[in-house]
Design a protein around this motif. Structure first.
Motif, mmCIF file in Angstrom:
data_model
loop_
_atom_site.group_PDB
_atom_site.id
_atom_site.type_symbol
_atom_site.label_atom_id
_atom_site.label_comp_id
_atom_site.label_asym_id
_atom_site.label_seq_id
_atom_site.Cartn_x
_atom_site.Cartn_y
_atom_site.Cartn_z
ATOM 1 N N HIS A 128 -1.500 -8.767 3.646
ATOM 2 C CA HIS A 128 -0.399 -8.523 4.577
ATOM 3 C C HIS A 128 0.961 -8.901 4.001
ATOM 4 N N SER A 129 0.961 -9.568 2.856
ATOM 5 C CA SER A 129 2.240 -9.986 2.283
ATOM 6 C C SER A 129 2.373 -9.392 0.883
ATOM 7 N N GLY A 147 2.886 -4.116 1.547
ATOM 8 C CA GLY A 147 4.084 -4.683 0.949
ATOM 9 C C GLY A 147 4.116 -4.246 -0.496
ATOM 10 N N SER A 148 4.982 -4.865 -1.250
ATOM 11 C CA SER A 148 5.136 -4.449 -2.639
ATOM 12 C C SER A 148 4.251 -5.265 -3.564
ATOM 13 N N VAL A 149 4.053 -4.725 -4.729
ATOM 14 C CA VAL A 149 3.364 -5.438 -5.798
ATOM 15 C C VAL A 149 4.407 -5.686 -6.879
ATOM 16 N N VAL A 163 -1.018 0.944 -1.881
ATOM 17 C CA VAL A 163 0.132 0.041 -1.804
ATOM 18 C C VAL A 163 1.183 0.671 -0.893
ATOM 19 N N TYR A 164 1.397 0.044 0.256
ATOM 20 C CA TYR A 164 2.404 0.540 1.200
ATOM 21 C C TYR A 164 3.728 -0.149 0.910
ATOM 22 N N GLY A 165 4.238 0.094 -0.240
ATOM 23 C CA GLY A 165 5.472 -0.516 -0.708
ATOM 24 C C GLY A 165 5.624 -0.069 -2.145
ATOM 25 N N ALA A 166 6.519 -0.731 -2.861
ATOM 26 C CA ALA A 166 6.719 -0.358 -4.256
ATOM 27 C C ALA A 166 5.630 -0.995 -5.119
ATOM 28 N N LEU A 167 5.075 -0.197 -6.003
ATOM 29 C CA LEU A 167 4.106 -0.724 -6.965
ATOM 30 C C LEU A 167 4.840 -0.930 -8.290
ATOM 31 N N ARG A 168 5.172 -2.207 -8.582
ATOM 32 C CA ARG A 168 5.928 -2.501 -9.808
ATOM 33 C C ARG A 168 5.058 -3.181 -10.852
ATOM 34 N N ILE B 156 8.162 -17.502 -5.747
ATOM 35 C CA ILE B 156 7.872 -17.278 -4.324
ATOM 36 C C ILE B 156 6.355 -17.260 -4.102
ATOM 37 N N GLY B 157 5.647 -16.621 -5.028
ATOM 38 C CA GLY B 157 4.183 -16.614 -4.945
ATOM 39 C C GLY B 157 3.617 -18.021 -4.973
#
Lengths: 229, 271
Positions: A128-129, A147-149, A163-168, B156-157
């Motif tokens: 979730h985060s 969220g992002s990775v 991934v419901y966010g940016a996959l970096r 942060i992690g």
């Protein structure tokens, strides 16, 4: 009186029940066959404990005394004989185990220590985060990130990755040889994408795809990446 | 209710110590009772930035090891009576810190102060881990460049997994403080933009501190920038950040450095 007498008479209850038993087919010479049994016992001493055995005598022609001797030999080895198959009933005495008929072949479970509840784990993982740099996520199923990775983070999944966010960071799907696994993301800025061992680094990913929703899958030996729309 | 705040970044040289001093002084100026704790054992700097380097007798390690009492090691600022410093040892290294020792010091500081600001060393090793260990909130100091942002992401992690609060299943409240921000370079695309940084870090912004000579000047004279030149752009940015920290809603603006004679003539409210 009659009525009472009837009421107290208990009917004999009988139910059919079937059991699975090992069947041994002794062969001549019996002494050699017993040595084989001994060898099996030496490898796994507790193998026949609590397991009654049926003797199939179709392959041998034994006299009554020879049968009695065979049963005694097995009892010495702690093997209880439950009954006989394929032998003339006249050759068995009243003190011997009975003759059995109608036995059906069945598959036995290969070995006793069976995995307790080998039900497939629903191992898909939902995060979730955001996955931060330096974190490494592993799942035997799918991984879904809400969220992002981050750059420098890593997701390894035996199934697909969403991934419901940016996959970096790095995403490795189909890790244990699943070539049908896919990678989906809202924004593709990945450092590395891999499916079932085939990978593409950031340099190889088409610049036109960057920052767009995309999916990656495997077609034979080639990893395809296409925008999602 | 005392708050323990860790000022951290992962990467070195981004302005943790400067920011700790500036934020601590700004909080003290608002009447809060503040202690700033230097966790950079072996490479202490906070005493210099606060101009207290000649008054250090006992330090954090002495207190951890029971050689000195906490009250003996605390140094009161000469300009702000509400601001205290707990210096680090320069002769020891980070291995001299123990989890239990840090825990008991933080617990004792909680009874005496409103705010406990822990100045974390760079890196992700023992010193940095113990600085964040007992924190309630964290300020992640980030420069608008990719290396700093990625290191912040890593920190942060760790804040989400290695702190006492995280282990209890609670959340450490986190804030991003962007320092050394040059709006000119950002607009020319030479720097990561604020939006890019916040998009990557997915954490609320506490403030934007502009790149300024005032910061360097203040450090060199041993005075926090919020004290040394309270009207300067970075000082106002730090003060705004502190007001947000205390729960005030302050508009997020990028303070602009006033440069040149024309700007000065045009008045001090230009920013």
């Amino acid at each position: 009186m009659d009525a009472i007498a009837k009421a107290t008479r208990q009917p004999v209850r009988m139910r059919g029940r079937s059991y699975v038993a090992f069947t041994f087919g002794p062969v001549v010479p019996i002494a050699g066959w017993l040595e084989e049994i001994d060898a099996t016992l030496a490898r796994s001493p507790g193998f026949f404990v609590g397991r009654p055995v049926v003797l199939d005598l179709s392959a041998v022609d034994l006299s009554q005394s020879a049968i009695a001797h065979l049963v005694a030999s097995l009892e010495q080895r702690n093997i209880r004989v439950l009954g006989f198959e394929n032998v003339d009933a006249a050759r068995l005495t009243a003190s011997m185990p009975p003759l059995l008929t109608g036995g059906r072949h069945c598959m036995l479970a290969p070995s006793e220590p069976k995995k307790p509840e080998a039900k497939p784990k629903s191992a898909s993982l939902v995060l979730h985060s955001p996955v931060r740099s330096g974190q490494s996520i592993f799942s035997e199923g799918d991984v879904t990130v809400l969220g992002s990775v981050g750059s420098g983070a890593e997701i390894v999944a035996c199934g697909s990755i969403h991934v419901y966010g940016a996959l970096r960071g790095r995403a490795m799907a189909g890790f244990s040889g699943n070539s049908t696994a896919r990678i989906f993301c809202q924004k593709i800025e990945a450092e590395l994408l891999a499916i079932d061992g085939y990978y593409q680094t950031a340099e190889e990913i088409d610049v036109a795809l960057r920052n767009r929703p995309a999916q990656a899958w495997l077609e034979g030996d080639i990893m395809k990446i296409a925008p999602l729309n | 209710m005392a708050k323990v705040l860790v000022v951290t970044s992962g990467k070195g040289g981004v302005g943790k110590t400067t920011s700790t001093a500036a934020l601590g002084a700004a909080l003290a100026q608002m009447g809060e009772k503040v202690v700033v704790v230097d966790f950079d054992v072996g490479l202490r700097n906070l005493d210099l930035v606060l101009g207290a380097e000649r008054r250090v007798v006992f330090d954090l390690i002495n207190v951890v090891q029971g050689v000195a009492k906490l009250s003996q090691a605390l140094i009161r600022d000469k300009r702000l009576e509400n601001l205290w410093l707990l210096p680090a040892s320069q002769t020891r290294d980070k291995d001299a810190l123990t989890d239990a020792g840090v825990g008991s010091i933080i617990a004792e500081l909680r009874t005496r102060f409103d705010w406990i600001l822990c100045d974390s060393p760079a890196g992700i090793e023992r010193g940095a881990m113990l600085a964040m260990r007992y924190a309630d909130e964290a300020i992640i100091v980030t420069n608008p460049e990719v290396s700093s942002v990625r290191d912040s992401d890593r920190i942060i992690g760790m804040l989400d997994s290695k702190t006492v609060k995280a282990e209890r299943g609670e959340r450490v409240e986190k804030h991003i403080l962007i320092t050394r921000y040059d709006s000119g370079r950002a607009s020319r695309g030479e720097m990561l933009s604020i939006d890019d940084i916040l998009d990557i870090l997915a954490t609320p912004l506490l403030g934007i501190i502009p790149e300024s000579q005032d910061v360097l000047r203040a450090s060199n004279v041993g005075s926090p920038v919020t004290l040394n030149n309270a009207a300067s752009a970075p000082a106002r940015a730090y003060t705004d950040a502190v007001r947000r920290l205390m729960g005030e809603a302050v508009n997020m603006t990028v303070p602009i450095e006033r440069r040149g004679l024309m700007n000065r003539l045009l008045g001090r409210r230009a920013a």
